[in-house]
Design an enzyme around this catalytic site. Structure first.
Site, PDB file in Angstrom:
ATOM      1  N   GLU A  98     -13.840   4.578   7.922  1.00  0.00           N
ATOM      2  CA  GLU A  98     -12.278   4.632   8.084  1.00  0.00           C
ATOM      3  C   GLU A  98     -11.685   6.145   7.687  1.00  0.00           C
ATOM      4  O   GLU A  98     -11.956   6.587   6.477  1.00  0.00           O
ATOM      5  CB  GLU A  98     -11.330   3.524   7.410  1.00  0.00           C
ATOM      6  CG  GLU A  98     -10.004   3.599   7.831  1.00  0.00           C
ATOM      7  CD  GLU A  98      -9.560   2.437   6.888  1.00  0.00           C
ATOM      8  OE1 GLU A  98      -8.424   1.778   7.681  1.00  0.00           O
ATOM      9  OE2 GLU A  98      -9.715   2.070   5.709  1.00  0.00           O
ATOM     10  N   PRO A 117       0.838  -1.272  -0.003  1.00  0.00           N
ATOM     11  CA  PRO A 117       0.067   0.044   0.188  1.00  0.00           C
ATOM     12  C   PRO A 117       0.758   1.491   0.015  1.00  0.00           C
ATOM     13  O   PRO A 117       2.186   1.185   0.186  1.00  0.00           O
ATOM     14  CB  PRO A 117      -0.771  -0.118   1.428  1.00  0.00           C
ATOM     15  CG  PRO A 117       0.084  -0.840   2.250  1.00  0.00           C
ATOM     16  CD  PRO A 117       1.006  -1.778   1.344  1.00  0.00           C
ATOM     17  N   GLY A 150      -8.155  -5.970   4.666  1.00  0.00           N
ATOM     18  CA  GLY A 150      -9.180  -5.000   3.988  1.00  0.00           C
ATOM     19  C   GLY A 150      -8.871  -3.728   4.998  1.00  0.00           C
ATOM     20  O   GLY A 150      -8.049  -3.602   6.035  1.00  0.00           O
ATOM     21  N   GLY A 168      -6.315  -1.504  -0.385  1.00  0.00           N
ATOM     22  CA  GLY A 168      -7.620  -1.253  -0.320  1.00  0.00           C
ATOM     23  C   GLY A 168      -8.813  -2.439  -0.596  1.00  0.00           C
ATOM     24  O   GLY A 168      -8.302  -3.624  -1.148  1.00  0.00           O
ATOM     25  N   THR A 171       0.306   3.804   2.033  1.00  0.00           N
ATOM     26  CA  THR A 171       0.220   4.267   3.386  1.00  0.00           C
ATOM     27  C   THR A 171       1.421   3.928   4.172  1.00  0.00           C
ATOM     28  O   THR A 171       2.141   4.656   4.896  1.00  0.00           O
ATOM     29  CB  THR A 171      -0.934   4.113   3.999  1.00  0.00           C
ATOM     30  OG1 THR A 171      -1.257   2.578   3.874  1.00  0.00           O
ATOM     31  CG2 THR A 171      -2.105   4.599   3.720  1.00  0.00           C
ATOM     32  N   ASN A 172       1.763   2.720   3.976  1.00  0.00           N
ATOM     33  CA  ASN A 172       3.133   2.019   4.661  1.00  0.00           C
ATOM     34  C   ASN A 172       3.898   1.425   3.568  1.00  0.00           C
ATOM     35  O   ASN A 172       4.184   0.245   3.860  1.00  0.00           O
ATOM     36  CB  ASN A 172       2.600   1.112   5.908  1.00  0.00           C
ATOM     37  CG  ASN A 172       1.468   1.801   6.652  1.00  0.00           C
ATOM     38  OD1 ASN A 172       1.422   2.873   7.445  1.00  0.00           O
ATOM     39  ND2 ASN A 172       0.591   1.098   6.637  1.00  0.00           N
ATOM     40  N   CYS A 175      -3.996   1.177   9.848  1.00  0.00           N
ATOM     41  CA  CYS A 175      -5.450   1.103   9.882  1.00  0.00           C
ATOM     42  C   CYS A 175      -6.096   0.417  11.091  1.00  0.00           C
ATOM     43  O   CYS A 175      -7.061   0.393  11.369  1.00  0.00           O
ATOM     44  CB  CYS A 175      -5.721  -0.352   8.711  1.00  0.00           C
ATOM     45  SG  CYS A 175      -4.504  -1.523   9.092  1.00  0.00           S
ATOM     46  N   LEU A 203      -2.636  -7.244   9.258  1.00  0.00           N
ATOM     47  CA  LEU A 203      -3.295  -8.091  10.244  1.00  0.00           C
ATOM     48  C   LEU A 203      -4.467  -8.348   9.807  1.00  0.00           C
ATOM     49  O   LEU A 203      -5.450  -7.975   9.269  1.00  0.00           O
ATOM     50  CB  LEU A 203      -3.692  -6.472  11.095  1.00  0.00           C
ATOM     51  CG  LEU A 203      -2.677  -5.709  11.583  1.00  0.00           C
ATOM     52  CD1 LEU A 203      -3.035  -4.732  12.315  1.00  0.00           C
ATOM     53  CD2 LEU A 203      -1.441  -6.362  12.349  1.00  0.00           C
TER      54      LEU A 203
END
Length: 489
Positions: A340, A116, A217, A199, A118-119, A250, A419
């Site tokens: 979210e 992703p 997700g 996503g 984000t990270n 997340c 996770l």
């Protein structure tokens, strides 16, 4: 002859899987010690480049905070390695002489990894290390919005692995990032397992590919501040979590739920620690920035500070504002505050008692993020147990920051940047993913019939043998039939 970019990208994905498959076949013959030596070399290089890659990630994506990205890179490398380094994941991993069972760890082969934005760098590190530790090769499909920093991370890992003795093709990455390339990777029959973090669309594609997959997700974890909580600490934990890398993990909290009897105290503490409650007009104005018209999260707000987000919406807030909060009473997919929000925005709900708060938390999870994570701040063990029994989550975090607790920094959960959400969340596992999720276990089971008598007694306790002359013909026939039945002959 020249080929279109999409065709070139498909061929690249196929070539990468072929090279990874060849490498995986060689890795399958490596001892645990040899694999660990490769991992150690990778971890050392990741640690060395943690700051450089963190800066690159923030510059490319515009998400998060450099200092926090450095910590994430260390989570994805050094912290992960310290947790898994003594694991036995290949060869004989367990032996039970009493039961005659030997368990052998068998690599899955080629891991297809979605990364992703984000990270990006930390997840690339983490997935590489757990894949190699378990004897697998790995091929990355970078998020287009973080392509450069993901590829640079993969190059560093690739070089370190090769220098430590990993075969060519152990670590690969798609450089021509297209949707067609990703689909070619996910659907390739040479892939042993897909490790999808991202996503909903990508996770759904992974599970629809026909290949085994572990998909993760969105999270939408609520946090419940119960009346017995240490309220100043609870608010500090929530804000530390929600502002860590500007909320891009997340597992971070998305909605605060509290009880009417402590509402005033919670609000006062929130405001004291830098929370800003939006007016009704401000909430409406900001809501337009949270979701796009297609109902997905607006990337413009992801990983931004509360002040930057307020400026986007034309809302004036104090310069000390850390988190934006909006009072809410409705939960639905159409309400952006109950979804979210990977940034410092929180919904705020007040309920009459913990039972109603419990129901509200379930509502929020069922809208989005079911199976993922939630947090409770309480000193009442009975209430904590009730939440643990009833919440559809894989992680219930108690009196700890959600983002850092979920990934194993402030808890003793396995350090992980993937996770699992369990069956209720559409995932194949509820674990924090480790090398043990990337192997099959072959069980060797030895015959133990000589150790039991016909009636199931162990031989050490069996009665002394008796002569067949002591039985009638009909009794011998009955015993014979019973033996044949039990042996399945």
């Amino acid at each position: 002859m020249t080929f279109d970019r999409d065709l070139q990208s498909i061929q690249e994905a196929r070539d990468l899987v072929a090279a990874a498959k060849k490498a995986a076949e060689e890795l399958a013959g490596f001892s645990q010690e040899r694999l660990d030596a490769i991992c150690h070399a990778v971890v050392s290089e990741c640690e060395k480049h943690a700051e450089e890659l963190a800066k690159m990630a923030v510059e490319e994506t515009g998400f998060g905070i450099i200092g926090d990205k450095i910590l994430k890179n260390r989570l994805g490398s050094t912290l992960t390695w310290n947790y898994i380094k003594d694991m036995k994941s290949v060869g004989v991993i367990r032996e039970n002489e009493a039961d005659g069972i030997t368990e052998i760890g068998v690599p899955m082969g080629v891991i297809a990894a979605l990364i992703p934005s984000t990270n990006p760098t930390s997840t690339t590190m983490y997935k590489s290390i757990i894949a190699i530790k378990s004897g697998n090769a790995i091929v990355f499909s970078p998020h287009p919005g973080a392509k450069n920093c993901i590829i640079e991370t993969a190059k560093i890992i690739q070089k370190a692995a090769r220098s430590a003795g990993a075969p060519e093709g152990t670590v690969g990455y798609i450089s021509l990032t297209t949707a067609d390339a990703t689909n070619a990777l996910l659907n390739h029959r040479g892939v042993g397992l897909i490790l999808a973090t991202g996503g909903e669309a990508m996770v759904k594609a992974a599970y629809s590919s026909g290949n085994p997959a572990i998909g993760v997700g969105p999270g939408n974890g609520p946090v419940f501040i119960e009346r017995s909580a240490d309220i100043p600490k609870a608010v500090k934990d929530i804000f530390d979590s929600k502002t860590f890398d500007n909320g891009t993990i997340c597992a971070s909290e998305q909605s605060v739920v509290t009880e009417k009897c402590v509402e005033a105290e919670v609000i006062s503490e929130i405001e004291r620690q830098g929370g800003y409650f939006l007016s009704e007009d401000g909430s409406v104005r900001l809501s337009a920035f949270i979701l796009r018209t297609n109902g997905t999260m607006n990337p413009r707000i992801v990983g931004k500070t509360a002040i930057q987000i307020a400026e986007m919406a034309g809302i004036s807030v104090p310069g000390t504002t850390r988190v934006l909060l909006s009072r809410q009473t409705v939960v639905s997919r159409e309400n952006p505050y109950s979804r979210e929000k990977l940034c410092p925005i929180l919904a705020f709900y007040v309920e009459e008692n913990w039972e109603r708060a419990c129901e509200r938390c379930i509502e929020l999870l069922n809208v989005e993020g079911v199976g993922h994570t939630m947090v409770i701040h309480s000193r009442n063990d009975d209430v904590i147990r009730e939440f643990a029994l009833k919440k559809p989550v894989s992680r219930l975090l108690v009196n700890t920051p959600g983002a850092l607790g979920g990934v194993g920094v402030t808890t003793r959960l396995a350090p992980a940047l993937t996770l699992g959400c369990g069956a209720v969340g559409g995932s194949a596992t509820s674990d924090n993913i480790t090398p043990m999720n990337l192997i099959n276990i072959r069980r060797v089971a030895r015959d133990r019939r000589r150790e039991t008598g016909i009636g199931g007694q162990k031989s050490g306790n069996a009665p002394a043998p008796v002569s067949l002359q002591e039985f009638s013909k009909s009794e011998i026939e009955a015993i014979t039939k019973e033996v044949i039945r039990r042996l399945g002959v």
